[in-house]
Design a protein around this motif. Sequence first.
Motif, PDB file in Angstrom:
ATOM      1  N   SER A   1      47.383  58.988  -1.238  1.00 33.26           N
ATOM      2  CA  SER A   1      45.992  59.261  -1.602  1.00 33.26           C
ATOM      3  C   SER A   1      45.838  59.682  -3.058  1.00 33.26           C
ATOM      4  O   SER A   1      44.765  59.523  -3.634  1.00 33.26           O
ATOM      5  CB  SER A   1      45.401  60.331  -0.684  1.00 33.26           C
ATOM      6  OG  SER A   1      45.169  59.799   0.595  1.00 33.26           O
ATOM      7  N   ARG A   2      46.888  60.188  -3.660  1.00 34.44           N
ATOM      8  CA  ARG A   2      46.810  60.519  -5.085  1.00 34.44           C
ATOM      9  C   ARG A   2      46.653  59.252  -5.919  1.00 34.44           C
ATOM     10  O   ARG A   2      46.160  59.296  -7.032  1.00 34.44           O
ATOM     11  CB  ARG A   2      48.040  61.301  -5.525  1.00 34.44           C
ATOM     12  CG  ARG A   2      48.083  62.690  -4.906  1.00 34.44           C
ATOM     13  CD  ARG A   2      49.386  63.348  -5.151  1.00 34.44           C
ATOM     14  NE  ARG A   2      50.402  62.584  -4.419  1.00 34.44           N
ATOM     15  CZ  ARG A   2      51.629  62.996  -4.210  1.00 34.44           C
ATOM     16  NH1 ARG A   2      52.018  64.147  -4.696  1.00 34.44           N
ATOM     17  NH2 ARG A   2      52.477  62.271  -3.529  1.00 34.44           N
ATOM     18  N   SER A   3      47.068  58.108  -5.350  1.00 29.89           N
ATOM     19  CA  SER A   3      46.933  56.827  -6.040  1.00 29.89           C
ATOM     20  C   SER A   3      45.681  56.072  -5.625  1.00 29.89           C
ATOM     21  O   SER A   3      44.986  55.513  -6.451  1.00 29.89           O
ATOM     22  CB  SER A   3      48.149  55.932  -5.733  1.00 29.89           C
ATOM     23  OG  SER A   3      49.334  56.573  -6.070  1.00 29.89           O
ATOM     24  N   PHE A   4      45.393  56.031  -4.306  1.00 36.71           N
ATOM     25  CA  PHE A   4      44.285  55.210  -3.826  1.00 36.71           C
ATOM     26  C   PHE A   4      43.151  55.986  -3.183  1.00 36.71           C
ATOM     27  O   PHE A   4      42.203  55.403  -2.691  1.00 36.71           O
ATOM     28  CB  PHE A   4      44.768  54.112  -2.873  1.00 36.71           C
ATOM     29  CG  PHE A   4      45.735  54.543  -1.812  1.00 36.71           C
ATOM     30  CD1 PHE A   4      45.331  55.330  -0.744  1.00 36.71           C
ATOM     31  CD2 PHE A   4      47.056  54.154  -1.878  1.00 36.71           C
ATOM     32  CE1 PHE A   4      46.220  55.721   0.236  1.00 36.71           C
ATOM     33  CE2 PHE A   4      47.955  54.531  -0.903  1.00 36.71           C
ATOM     34  CZ  PHE A   4      47.534  55.316   0.158  1.00 36.71           C
ATOM     35  N   GLY A   5      43.196  57.312  -3.201  1.00 37.21           N
ATOM     36  CA  GLY A   5      42.108  58.119  -2.674  1.00 37.21           C
ATOM     37  C   GLY A   5      42.194  58.321  -1.172  1.00 37.21           C
ATOM     38  O   GLY A   5      43.171  57.929  -0.522  1.00 37.21           O
ATOM     39  N   PRO A   6      41.166  58.933  -0.584  1.00 41.04           N
ATOM     40  CA  PRO A   6      41.158  59.176   0.861  1.00 41.04           C
ATOM     41  C   PRO A   6      41.159  57.853   1.620  1.00 41.04           C
ATOM     42  O   PRO A   6      40.586  56.869   1.153  1.00 41.04           O
ATOM     43  CB  PRO A   6      39.855  59.929   1.110  1.00 41.04           C
ATOM     44  CG  PRO A   6      39.282  60.243  -0.217  1.00 41.04           C
ATOM     45  CD  PRO A   6      39.965  59.425  -1.237  1.00 41.04           C
ATOM     46  N   ILE A   7      41.803  57.853   2.796  1.00 38.09           N
ATOM     47  CA  ILE A   7      41.832  56.614   3.589  1.00 38.09           C
ATOM     48  C   ILE A   7      40.903  56.750   4.794  1.00 38.09           C
ATOM     49  O   ILE A   7      40.772  57.829   5.361  1.00 38.09           O
ATOM     50  CB  ILE A   7      43.260  56.258   4.062  1.00 38.09           C
ATOM     51  CG1 ILE A   7      43.819  57.323   4.994  1.00 38.09           C
ATOM     52  CG2 ILE A   7      44.175  56.007   2.885  1.00 38.09           C
ATOM     53  CD1 ILE A   7      44.962  56.856   5.837  1.00 38.09           C
ATOM     54  N   PRO A   8      40.267  55.655   5.177  1.00 44.36           N
ATOM     55  CA  PRO A   8      39.420  55.688   6.381  1.00 44.36           C
ATOM     56  C   PRO A   8      40.271  55.941   7.629  1.00 44.36           C
ATOM     57  O   PRO A   8      41.365  55.377   7.772  1.00 44.36           O
ATOM     58  CB  PRO A   8      38.805  54.289   6.432  1.00 44.36           C
ATOM     59  CG  PRO A   8      38.958  53.733   5.057  1.00 44.36           C
ATOM     60  CD  PRO A   8      40.182  54.369   4.485  1.00 44.36           C
ATOM     61  N   LEU A   9      39.789  56.785   8.528  1.00 45.62           N
ATOM     62  CA  LEU A   9      40.522  57.053   9.769  1.00 45.62           C
ATOM     63  C   LEU A   9      40.700  55.781  10.595  1.00 45.62           C
ATOM     64  O   LEU A   9      41.626  55.687  11.395  1.00 45.62           O
ATOM     65  CB  LEU A   9      39.805  58.131  10.580  1.00 45.62           C
ATOM     66  CG  LEU A   9      39.843  59.536   9.982  1.00 45.62           C
ATOM     67  CD1 LEU A   9      38.964  60.485  10.784  1.00 45.62           C
ATOM     68  CD2 LEU A   9      41.270  60.054   9.913  1.00 45.62           C
TER      69      LEU A   9
END
Length: 170
Positions: free
Chosen positions: A130-138
Motif C-alpha cells: 500500500s505504500r506503493s499503490f495505496g489502499p486496496i479494495p476489500l
Amino acid sequence: MGTQKGLWSFANKFFTAGVLGLYITDRFASVAPVRGSSMSPTLNPGTTKLMGLSTDDYVLVEKGCLRNYKFSHGDVVVFRSPSNHKERQIKRITALPGEWIGTRRFYDVLKVPEGHCWVEGDNSSSSMDSRSFGPIPLGLVQGRVTHVVWPPQRIGAIERRRPQDTISRL
C-alpha cells in the motif's frame, strides 16, 4: 459392455470429486504458494532446503472471513494486485476502513476509505504494498492466511501482529 460401464463410473466419480474440490477451494480453504521475500521473516524466511532443493512456503488460506469481510489488524491476507489482476500478493493488514494512518516514508497522513484496507509486507525494504499503490479494495482480498503447510519443518500457525516500524495509527 462392462468396460464401458466401468469407464462411465470412473468418469462420474472423477467429475464429482473435481466439482466437490472446486467448491471447497472456492468457499472454505485453499493452499497458495508464497513467492519472494516481502513477507520475510514470517513467510519465506530464507532459503529453506529440502533434500538439497530450495523451497517456497505454501500456506493455508481460509475463506470464511470473506462472508462479511471480517478482518483484523495483523491478519495476513491473499489478494489480487490492484495493478495486475493476474498477480496474487500476500501482505499483512495494518489499517482498516475509516482509520487514519501515517506513512513514515512520505511523512503523510491519510484516511483509509470505506471498503478498503492498508496492507504492508513484513520486509518493508523488499515489498510492493500500500505504500506503493495505496489502499486496496476489500473486494480484491481472496482469503486470510492461517498456517504454513509446507515445507514440513515450517508447518505452523501464522501469528497475527502489526509491524511496529512501518506504519502507525493516528
